[in-house]
Design a protein around this motif. Structure first.
Motif, PDB file in Angstrom:
ATOM      1  N   ALA A 142      34.798   5.205  17.461  1.00  0.00           N
ATOM      2  CA  ALA A 142      35.912   5.759  18.045  1.00  0.00           C
ATOM      3  C   ALA A 142      36.048   7.216  18.007  1.00  0.00           C
ATOM      4  O   ALA A 142      35.557   7.698  16.891  1.00  0.00           O
ATOM      5  CB  ALA A 142      37.225   4.927  17.830  1.00  0.00           C
ATOM      6  N   TRP A 143      36.959   7.859  18.750  1.00  0.00           N
ATOM      7  CA  TRP A 143      37.326   9.320  18.260  1.00  0.00           C
ATOM      8  C   TRP A 143      38.925   9.343  18.322  1.00  0.00           C
ATOM      9  O   TRP A 143      39.524   8.902  18.782  1.00  0.00           O
ATOM     10  CB  TRP A 143      37.079  10.388  19.512  1.00  0.00           C
ATOM     11  N   PHE A 144      39.030  10.008  16.925  1.00  0.00           N
ATOM     12  CA  PHE A 144      40.655  10.164  16.946  1.00  0.00           C
ATOM     13  C   PHE A 144      41.017  11.505  16.850  1.00  0.00           C
ATOM     14  O   PHE A 144      40.334  12.321  16.519  1.00  0.00           O
ATOM     15  CB  PHE A 144      40.955   9.526  15.401  1.00  0.00           C
ATOM     16  N   GLY A 145      42.332  11.733  17.084  1.00  0.00           N
ATOM     17  CA  GLY A 145      42.770  13.179  17.182  1.00  0.00           C
ATOM     18  C   GLY A 145      43.827  13.428  16.134  1.00  0.00           C
ATOM     19  O   GLY A 145      44.747  12.419  16.259  1.00  0.00           O
ATOM     20  N   GLN A 146      44.049  14.404  15.552  1.00  0.00           N
ATOM     21  CA  GLN A 146      44.891  14.792  14.648  1.00  0.00           C
ATOM     22  C   GLN A 146      45.587  16.173  14.773  1.00  0.00           C
ATOM     23  O   GLN A 146      44.856  16.934  14.687  1.00  0.00           O
ATOM     24  CB  GLN A 146      44.783  14.538  13.229  1.00  0.00           C
ATOM     25  N   ALA A 147      46.749  16.306  15.360  1.00  0.00           N
ATOM     26  CA  ALA A 147      47.251  17.650  15.418  1.00  0.00           C
ATOM     27  C   ALA A 147      48.182  17.984  14.347  1.00  0.00           C
ATOM     28  O   ALA A 147      48.566  17.040  13.563  1.00  0.00           O
ATOM     29  CB  ALA A 147      48.047  17.724  16.709  1.00  0.00           C
ATOM     30  N   PRO A 148      48.281  19.161  14.170  1.00  0.00           N
ATOM     31  CA  PRO A 148      49.128  19.621  13.004  1.00  0.00           C
ATOM     32  C   PRO A 148      50.290  18.800  12.584  1.00  0.00           C
ATOM     33  O   PRO A 148      51.112  18.884  13.677  1.00  0.00           O
ATOM     34  CB  PRO A 148      49.310  20.971  13.282  1.00  0.00           C
ATOM     35  N   GLY A 149      50.573  18.267  11.696  1.00  0.00           N
ATOM     36  CA  GLY A 149      51.919  17.592  11.478  1.00  0.00           C
ATOM     37  C   GLY A 149      52.205  16.251  12.100  1.00  0.00           C
ATOM     38  O   GLY A 149      53.320  15.769  11.887  1.00  0.00           O
ATOM     39  N   GLN A 150      51.000  15.869  12.894  1.00  0.00           N
ATOM     40  CA  GLN A 150      51.155  14.698  13.490  1.00  0.00           C
ATOM     41  C   GLN A 150      50.036  13.521  12.752  1.00  0.00           C
ATOM     42  O   GLN A 150      49.138  13.770  12.044  1.00  0.00           O
ATOM     43  CB  GLN A 150      50.651  14.956  14.906  1.00  0.00           C
TER      44      GLN A 150
ATOM     45  N   THR B 118      44.614  20.460  21.744  1.00  0.00           N
ATOM     46  CA  THR B 118      44.180  21.069  20.414  1.00  0.00           C
ATOM     47  C   THR B 118      44.486  19.872  19.195  1.00  0.00           C
ATOM     48  O   THR B 118      45.649  19.477  19.176  1.00  0.00           O
ATOM     49  CB  THR B 118      44.940  22.435  20.223  1.00  0.00           C
ATOM     50  N   ALA B 119      43.568  19.872  18.538  1.00  0.00           N
ATOM     51  CA  ALA B 119      43.466  18.941  17.428  1.00  0.00           C
ATOM     52  C   ALA B 119      42.206  18.924  16.343  1.00  0.00           C
ATOM     53  O   ALA B 119      41.457  19.436  16.986  1.00  0.00           O
ATOM     54  CB  ALA B 119      44.050  17.656  17.706  1.00  0.00           C
ATOM     55  N   VAL B 120      42.191  18.444  15.134  1.00  0.00           N
ATOM     56  CA  VAL B 120      41.180  17.993  14.726  1.00  0.00           C
ATOM     57  C   VAL B 120      40.599  16.603  15.177  1.00  0.00           C
ATOM     58  O   VAL B 120      41.438  15.707  15.189  1.00  0.00           O
ATOM     59  CB  VAL B 120      41.395  18.024  13.252  1.00  0.00           C
ATOM     60  N   TYR B 121      39.505  16.650  15.609  1.00  0.00           N
ATOM     61  CA  TYR B 121      38.825  15.294  16.018  1.00  0.00           C
ATOM     62  C   TYR B 121      37.835  14.610  15.006  1.00  0.00           C
ATOM     63  O   TYR B 121      36.939  15.379  14.656  1.00  0.00           O
ATOM     64  CB  TYR B 121      38.140  15.539  17.509  1.00  0.00           C
ATOM     65  N   TYR B 122      38.144  13.459  14.944  1.00  0.00           N
ATOM     66  CA  TYR B 122      37.338  12.632  13.808  1.00  0.00           C
ATOM     67  C   TYR B 122      36.598  11.562  14.758  1.00  0.00           C
ATOM     68  O   TYR B 122      37.109  10.976  15.504  1.00  0.00           O
ATOM     69  CB  TYR B 122      38.188  12.092  12.702  1.00  0.00           C
ATOM     70  N   CYS B 123      35.195  11.412  14.435  1.00  0.00           N
ATOM     71  CA  CYS B 123      34.464  10.240  14.755  1.00  0.00           C
ATOM     72  C   CYS B 123      34.720   9.373  13.601  1.00  0.00           C
ATOM     73  O   CYS B 123      34.475   9.361  12.528  1.00  0.00           O
ATOM     74  CB  CYS B 123      32.950  10.600  14.954  1.00  0.00           C
ATOM     75  N   ALA B 124      34.665   7.983  14.027  1.00  0.00           N
ATOM     76  CA  ALA B 124      34.808   6.660  13.236  1.00  0.00           C
ATOM     77  C   ALA B 124      34.087   5.787  13.821  1.00  0.00           C
ATOM     78  O   ALA B 124      33.813   5.519  15.045  1.00  0.00           O
ATOM     79  CB  ALA B 124      36.202   6.317  13.532  1.00  0.00           C
ATOM     80  N   ALA B 125      33.805   4.682  12.888  1.00  0.00           N
ATOM     81  CA  ALA B 125      32.946   3.720  13.154  1.00  0.00           C
ATOM     82  C   ALA B 125      33.277   2.376  12.206  1.00  0.00           C
ATOM     83  O   ALA B 125      33.756   2.680  11.152  1.00  0.00           O
ATOM     84  CB  ALA B 125      31.483   3.751  12.916  1.00  0.00           C
ATOM     85  N   ARG B 126      33.387   1.365  12.847  1.00  0.00           N
ATOM     86  CA  ARG B 126      33.895  -0.056  12.256  1.00  0.00           C
ATOM     87  C   ARG B 126      32.935  -1.033  12.467  1.00  0.00           C
ATOM     88  O   ARG B 126      32.200  -1.270  13.633  1.00  0.00           O
ATOM     89  CB  ARG B 126      35.043  -0.315  12.493  1.00  0.00           C
TER      90      ARG B 126
END
Length: 122
Positions: free
Chosen positions: A33-41, A89-97
């Motif tokens: 999965a890809w997750f996104g995290q915007a500032p303060g969120q 606009t955000a920091v995007y993270y890759c994740a695996a499970r």
């Protein structure tokens, strides 16, 4: 856990495209999965793909613009980001499970990439 190394990302103008890659250090049949995290969120799922690659999930905000895919021969997942908007606009993270199914929240994932900033200018 699996070590994940991300590449891609950066600065792009609105309407542009980016392609993210997420390479696993070893062969894995995890769901990605890809997750996104915007500032303060919170960190929220943007897209997910199951272990066999025949089922995907997209957040409503990116459906029709982003495409997640995987190449099991290369142990790599991808996120093609098209028609980018400033609100992407955000920091995007890759994740695996472990396991075949897509998890929709961050607690379902036990392996994470380092995260990369994506900035979309207007």
């Amino acid at each position: 856990q699996v070590q994940l190394v991300e590449s891609g990302g950066g600065l792009v103008q609105a309407g542009g495209s980016l392609r993210r890659s997420c390479a696993a250090a070893e062969r894995t049949f995890s769901s990605y999965a890809w997750f996104g995290q915007a500032p303060g969120q919170e960190r929220n799922i943007v897209a997910g793909i199951n272990s066999s690659g025949d089922n995907t999930y997209y957040a409503a905000s990116v459906k029709g613009r982003f495409t997640i895919s995987r190449d099991n021969a290369k142990n790599t997942a991808y996120l093609q980001m098209n028609s980018l908007k400033p609100e992407d606009t955000a920091v995007y993270y890759c994740a695996a499970r472990s396991g075949p199914r897509i998890g929709l929240n961050r607690d379902a994932y036990n392996s994470w990439g380092q995260g990369t900033q994506v900035t979309v200018s207007s």
